[in-house]
Write an enzyme that holds these catalytic residues in place. Structure first.
Site, PDB file in Angstrom:
ATOM      1  CG  ASP A  13     -45.064  -7.307 -17.062  1.00  0.00           C
ATOM      2  OD1 ASP A  13     -43.831  -7.294 -16.903  1.00  0.00           O
ATOM      3  OD2 ASP A  13     -45.747  -6.259 -17.161  1.00  0.00           O
ATOM      4  CE  LYS A  76     -37.869  -6.380 -15.013  1.00  0.00           C
ATOM      5  NZ  LYS A  76     -39.169  -6.129 -15.672  1.00  0.00           N
ATOM      6  CD  GLU A 181     -40.182  -6.010 -19.215  1.00  0.00           C
ATOM      7  OE1 GLU A 181     -40.032  -4.781 -19.424  1.00  0.00           O
ATOM      8  OE2 GLU A 181     -39.933  -6.536 -18.115  1.00  0.00           O
ATOM      9  CG  ASP A 207     -42.162  -1.584 -21.927  1.00  0.00           C
ATOM     10  OD1 ASP A 207     -42.724  -1.001 -20.979  1.00  0.00           O
ATOM     11  OD2 ASP A 207     -41.893  -2.794 -21.914  1.00  0.00           O
TER      12      ASP A 207
END
Length: 618
Positions: A13, A76, A181, A207
């Protein structure tokens, strides 16, 4: 496949703020989330450069306040984006490290390393973090690790997915799959809590992580996981909540102490670290204190903030999350009452106000909190890695089906968007459609690939284009266009001339960048707001094309010597055709009825001259 993915495969992850790695252990029949060298099961997604070394993870974060300009985080949020992206421009105001525009507007991070100025792209920083996760896994397994499944936000576009794979390559990993994800989290939840579920259950995955937000609707039955719809924001998460708090305390310092620390990167870094800690405290307490010694020019800073104030500062962001939730249900055409389980994933999902808003939306339904929100995504990724590498035998029939976030199609004559793959279509998927040339003696066909929801192609996002050569022939020459999305969600487009067999294909690399989250949201909203306008435009294009086709056929018949008409009638028809062609060659700003009336006029005179013209026209 076993030979290709020989050896153990891990699941990573790769988070905005923290990363996590796991591996399936067949002897224990479960995933082991691997702790790092400091005993923590999550590792900061942070890289730092000093005059002597490069630091990754906890070591980098621990020295961030003393070395902010050379401590890089949020890679990211940079990956797969252009420097001119509004998202990047907003973040530049908050980052203590320097980012400049490189070739093709690729953002480059500038740091001082070993006394020299160095430039890194986001893929390189992400690769450093992935390398750290690989090392952590290798130390646990006591053997080198090569294969990995890496997770990305569901709303990551093609460019961002490719950039993530590139980061894996740089890290020396064989990235055997990129998965979403929330889908990974659904996999973790299903195996941990709903294994071998006989009856179909609808689950909703919420999420909310450090930098991205995703929601997904999925069904579970007999170890089959099918995603029905997804929605999200690739730039919304815990760091945005931290930013609001930082701004709040910066303004408090201006008001109470008459000092402005907004230009001091070291002071801001220390304040941001304290705000992150305060945010976590407010998840279980109603008030938290912030106390920083010598924050600025020897001045100590001590203050407090209540949970209510924190919620007030971020309420618009919380409500933005709920709008995304509603959008997901709308896309899935499902009622919220049909949901059996609501599952929280991501550290920011612990915020009490977020949980309260979710419970209100689901009318008091219990929120499922028994899986670790920090580890669920890595858990699911590790399961998928084991399935692909043949390392899991206890659940051999497990299947996973995901969906694409936006519609994909091509532009057809008249700037109309012809959708080949609608949004929320399961992938891998392959769709082929036949088109024809629209002009005589064309030597090539232009294929433009678009992403979006508008009927007008140019109002959507152009992903890429290419030409294919075709033999000169009358209009109507057929060619096939194929859209294929692989298991990683990456698009390939091909075109084949049916007559000659000439074929060309491209994998969309999209040098201009794919859609941002704001663009996606805007397009969906505009698709609703301008639906009537789009339909009006479509009718106009249909009228223009109908007139164009009729003119073409009338001219063709007039060349046929078997149709004998008087010179006077021929001149009359030629005159009307000239009027039609002038109209068609113009800027086409006229209303639809102008083209309809012109077609009626030509039909009337042509039919009277040639008889039952509809038998040969069309």
């Amino acid at each position: 496949m076993a030979k290709k993915y020989e050896g153990v495969a891990i699941g990573i992850d790769l988070g905005t703020t923290y990363s996590c790695v796991g591996v399936w252990q067949e002897q224990n029949n479960r995933v082991e989330i691997i702790h790092n060298d400091q005993g923590n099961r999550t590792t900061p997604s942070c890289v730092a450069f000093t005059n002597t070394q490069r630091l990754t993870g906890n070591a980098a974060k621990n020295q961030a306040s003393s070395n902010p300009a050379n401590t890089v985080f949020d890679a990211k949020r940079l990956i797969g984006r252009k420097y001119s992206d509004s998202v990047i421009q907003n973040d530049l105001q908050l980052w203590p490290f320097k980012v400049i525009a490189g070739d093709d507007e690729r953002p480059k991070i500038v740091v001082n390393y070993n006394g020299e100025e160095k430039y890194f792209v986001a893929e390189e920083i992400s690769a450093m973090i992935l390398s750290k996760m690989r090392e952590i896994a290798g130390a646990f397994l006591e053997s080198p690790v090569k294969n990995a499944v890496i997770t990305v936000p569901a709303y990551f576009n093609d460019t961002q997915r490719r950039a993530t794979k590139d980061a894996g390559d740089i890290a020396g990993l064989n990235v055997i799959r990129i998965i979403n994800e929330p889908t990974a989290a659904a996999l973790a939840y299903g195996l941990q809590k709903r294994a071998n579920c006989v009856e179909e259950r609808n689950i909703f995955i919420f999420d909310l992580g450090g930098g991205t937000f995703d929601v997904s609707l999925a069904t579970i039955k007999n170890n089959a996981f099918v995603v029905k719809a997804t929605a999200g924001d690739t730039h919304l998460g815990g760091e945005d909540f931290d930013n609001r708090m930082v701004n709040h305390f910066v303004n408090e310092l201006k008001r109470k102490n008459k000092v402005d620390i907004s230009a001091n990167s070291k002071a801001l870094r220390r304040l941001r670290t304290a705000c992150e800690r305060v945010k976590r405290t407010l998840s279980y307490d109603t008030e938290a204190t912030i106390d920083i010694d010598a924050l600025y020019q020897g001045m100590d800073f001590c203050s407090s903030i209540t949970r209510a104030k924190f919620e007030q500062l971020n309420m618009d962001l919380f409500e933005k999350c709920m709008e995304t939730v509603k959008s997901c249900f709308s896309d899935a055409k499902m009622d919220k009452n049909s949901i059996d389980d609501v599952v929280l994933v991501g550290g920011s999902s612990r915020i009490p106000k977020v949980q309260n808003l979710l419970q209100s939306f689901f009318i008091g339904k219990d929120i499922f909190k028994s899986i670790n929100p920090d580890e669920a995504v890595a858990y699911g990724a590790a399961v998928q890695a084991a399935l692909l590498s043949g390392g899991i035998k206890t659940v051999p029939n497990l299947t996973l089906q995901d969906v694409i976030p936006m519609s994909l199609g091509t532009s057809i004559h008249g700037d109309i968007m012809d959708i080949l793959i609608p949004r929320n279509t399961s992938f891998p998927v392959k769709k082929t459609k036949q088109y024809v040339t629209c002009k005589d003696n064309q030597t090539s066909v232009l294929n433009e690939v678009y992403e979006g929801e508008r009927l007008i192609a140019s109002e959507n996002k152009l992903l890429g284009f290419f030409r294919i050569s075709v033999p000169p022939a009358p209009r109507g020459l057929p060619h096939k266009v194929c859209f294929a999305i692989d298991a990683d969600g990456i698009l390939n487009v091909s075109c084949e001339d049916v007559t000659s067999g000439n074929k060309k294909d491209i994998t969309i690399t999209n040098e201009n960048g794919r859609l941002s989250t704001d663009e996606i949201r805007r397009m969906i909203q505009e698709a609703e707001d301008f639906k009537a306008e789009d339909m009006k435009f479509k009718k106009k294009v249909e009228a223009i094309n109908a007139l164009d086709d009729y003119v073409y056929n009338v001219k063709k018949v007039m060349k046929d010597k078997s149709f004998l008409i008087s010179t006077e009638r021929e001149n009359e028809i030629t005159s009307v055709i000239t009027k039609c062609e002038n109209l068609l060659d113009g800027d086409k700003k006229e209303e639809t009825n102008v083209f309809v009336d012109m077609l009626k006029e030509l039909e009337s005179i042509a039919e009277s001259a040639f008889g039952h013209i509809k038998k040969w026209v069309g």
